[in-house]
Write an enzyme that holds these catalytic residues in place. Structure first.
Site, PDB file in Angstrom:
ATOM      1  CG  HIS A  17      -2.191   0.773   1.013  1.00 36.76           C
ATOM      2  ND1 HIS A  17      -3.215   0.331   0.217  1.00 36.76           N
ATOM      3  CD2 HIS A  17      -2.601   1.971   1.486  1.00 36.76           C
ATOM      4  CE1 HIS A  17      -4.198   1.214   0.217  1.00 36.76           C
ATOM      5  NE2 HIS A  17      -3.848   2.216   0.979  1.00 36.76           N
TER       6      HIS A  17
ATOM      7  CG  ASP B 287      -8.598   6.440   8.867  1.00 35.45           C
ATOM      8  OD1 ASP B 287      -9.144   6.287   9.974  1.00 35.45           O
ATOM      9  OD2 ASP B 287      -8.104   7.520   8.498  1.00 35.45           O
TER      10      ASP B 287
ATOM     11  CD  GLU C 219      -9.293  10.016  10.851  1.00 35.18           C
ATOM     12  OE1 GLU C 219      -9.878  10.338   9.798  1.00 35.18           O
ATOM     13  OE2 GLU C 219      -8.576   9.001  10.947  1.00 35.18           O
TER      14      GLU C 219
END
Length: 510
Positions: A92, A156, A272
């Site tokens: 990623h 997340d 957040e």
């Protein structure tokens, strides 16, 4: 012949190096597994989520056990012509950090991933889970929840490997209270650049333990992590509030994260912030019938700031959770009438990004370039950053696509003995430009990223890149600051031939 195809000379060199490698392996107790030169495997290992960098390895290792990795790295280290080596999980990364130019990529996903084998254990007053470095956090969540427990710190996006996030830091809206994922580890198994298999913890081989956490893969490959568990909530109250004023938005975020005692049951569990810049930035959280009035707000102000909070509850606290939330929200400066709430399960909340991913995949919009920029910004510079970047560069260029996150964390929740580098101030913000672009225009977004970095430099804002990409060793020295000497000493001790994680371009100019 295609530009990316190996030349005749390259093939001859590869065969020569493999012969040297095999010659060494004959003298080891356990022969390393064979390397794969399958073109599809090499092509897969040459790209990552970012789809910006393409770097061909010479071969790919598909281990069936951690011992395979240790055997290969030990033989490789002892070879007269060793390869550079990169561990690859879900890849990623966005700038080739998990690649190895002309080296070997270790495909961690080939290890036997068996979620039912994730072992929950209790030792004294500690409950924990032992995980392979190749395990996905979503599997960890699903398995531990069956026993009513779970880790407390997450990212997340959950379809990432344990070893991958621990090599960086692992942050999300829980970090203000529970710290990053690297602050929630009891023990590790690590294979160093010399092929040594080492179990480490704060009390055993602690130098390697602290070095590997946030160490960007420079000192070893994580093959096992022992992660603490706590009772899992049954559900969460999930709220978003909208702001037109950044001062009120940042003030309220800092107020909410100031209540961060892990044992305080009245404190929030997640905070957040993000920016809404156009109608396309509205995700399914917001009721469709409210999209017009939110869109009108964006049109009026140019930027709308969204503050997202979560409060956990279980059977015992469910009757009082709404009252606790009302107390926490009292006096906040959001725009009246722009508070939105959902009540969902814990798993639904933590795995919220998956639905968006599947939607994008269905539209062919997932496997596209991702010219991301992630920064840590000291509290003292966040107002100037808002004025110069959000209200300046971002609005003027009007190209931003994908989420734009901005939320604070508490420095005291991080362990300074670890390799991860963060600002010196007690409160600092993470800002994430999570762009998705086309293959023909990603450089336009990258130019904006460079403009952001140049603004920070001129304004004297001492930022740190997270998931960083630096072009020179001098940039890395500046990034690590006072930690550089320790970081360099650890490299010399655990990977003295500078073989591991070359894609980070810290010691290897890749």
């Amino acid at each position: 012949m295609a530009a990316d195809s190996p030349s005749y000379f390259t093939i001859i060199m590869l065969l020569s190096r493999l012969m040297a490698f095999i010659g060494i392996s004959k003298n080891t107790d356990i022969a390393p597994p064979p390397l794969s030169h399958d073109p599809s495997a090499i092509a897969s290992a040459a790209k990552d989520f970012g789809l910006i960098v393409k770097t061909l390895p010479q071969a790919v290792l598909f281990p069936s056990s951690p011992q395979d990795i240790a055997s290969f790295i030990q033989s490789n280290y002892n070879s007269s012509a060793p390869f550079t080596v990169a561990a690859r999980g879900e890849s990623h990364s966005v700038r080739g950090q998990a690649m190895a130019k002309n080296g070997v990529v270790v495909d961690m996903t080939s290890l036997n991933k068996n979620p039912s084998g994730i072992g929950i254990r209790i030792s004294g007053d500690r409950t924990y889970v032992d995980l392979g470095g190749e395990q996905l956090w979503i599997d960890v969540l699903n398995v531990t929840m069956r026993s009513g427990v779970a880790p407390v710190s997450w990212t997340d996006y959950l379809y990432l490997t344990v070893g991958g996030t621990l090599s960086n830091a692992g942050i999300s809206g829980q970090s203000f209270r529970y710290g990053p994922q690297i602050s929630n580890v009891y023990e590790l198994d690590v294979i160093t650049g010399k092929g040594d298999f080492v179990t480490c913890s704060p009390s055993k081989n602690s130098d390697l333990f602290y070095g590997v956490l946030g160490g960007l893969g420079q000192f070893g490959i994580i093959t096992r992590a022992r992660i603490p568990l706590e009772p899992a909530p049954k559900g969460v109250k999930w709220i978003r509030m909208l702001y037109s004023d950044f001062s009120a938005f940042s003030r309220d975020q800092e107020l909410l994260i100031s209540k961060n005692d892990r044992t305080d049951k009245t404190a929030l569990n997640y905070v957040e912030g993000s920016l809404l810049l156009n109608q396309a930035s509205l995700d399914p959280f917001f009721p469709p019938e409210d999209h017009p009035k939110i869109g009108a707000l964006i049109t009026k102000y140019g930027i709308v700031y969204s503050l997202e909070i979560v409060k956990h509850y279980d059977d015992q606290t469910k009757p009082t959770v709404d009252k606790d939330l009302q107390q926490l929200l009292k006096g906040l400066g959001y725009i009246p009438g722009f508070l939105f709430e959902k009540d969902v399960t814990y798993i639904e909340f933590l795995n919220r990004v998956r639905a968006e991913e599947m939607f994008l995949r269905s539209k062919g919009l997932w496997e596209v370039p991702h010219p991301w920029l992630n920064l840590f910004i000291p509290k003292s510079g966040i107002t100037a950053f808002n004025n110069g970047v959000f209200k300046g560069i971002v609005l003027q260029r009007n190209i931003t696509s994908g989420p734009l996150l901005v939320y604070p964390m508490n420095r005291k929740k991080w362990d300074d003995r670890m390799s991860a580098s963060i600002p010196d101030e007690e409160v600092f913000y993470t800002v994430g430009f999570l762009h998705a672009s086309g293959f023909d225009n990603w450089k336009t977004y990258d130019d904006q990223n460079q403009a952001v970095l140049q603004f920070c430099q001129k304004a004297g804002i001492e930022i740190k890149q997270y998931l960083g990409h630096y072009s020179t060793k001098e940039d890395w020295i500046h990034h690590f600051g006072s930690k550089w000497n320790t970081f360099q000493q650890r490299k010399l001790q655990y990977d003295p031939k500078f073989l591991l994680s070359p894609g980070q371009s810290i010691f290897n100019n890749n």
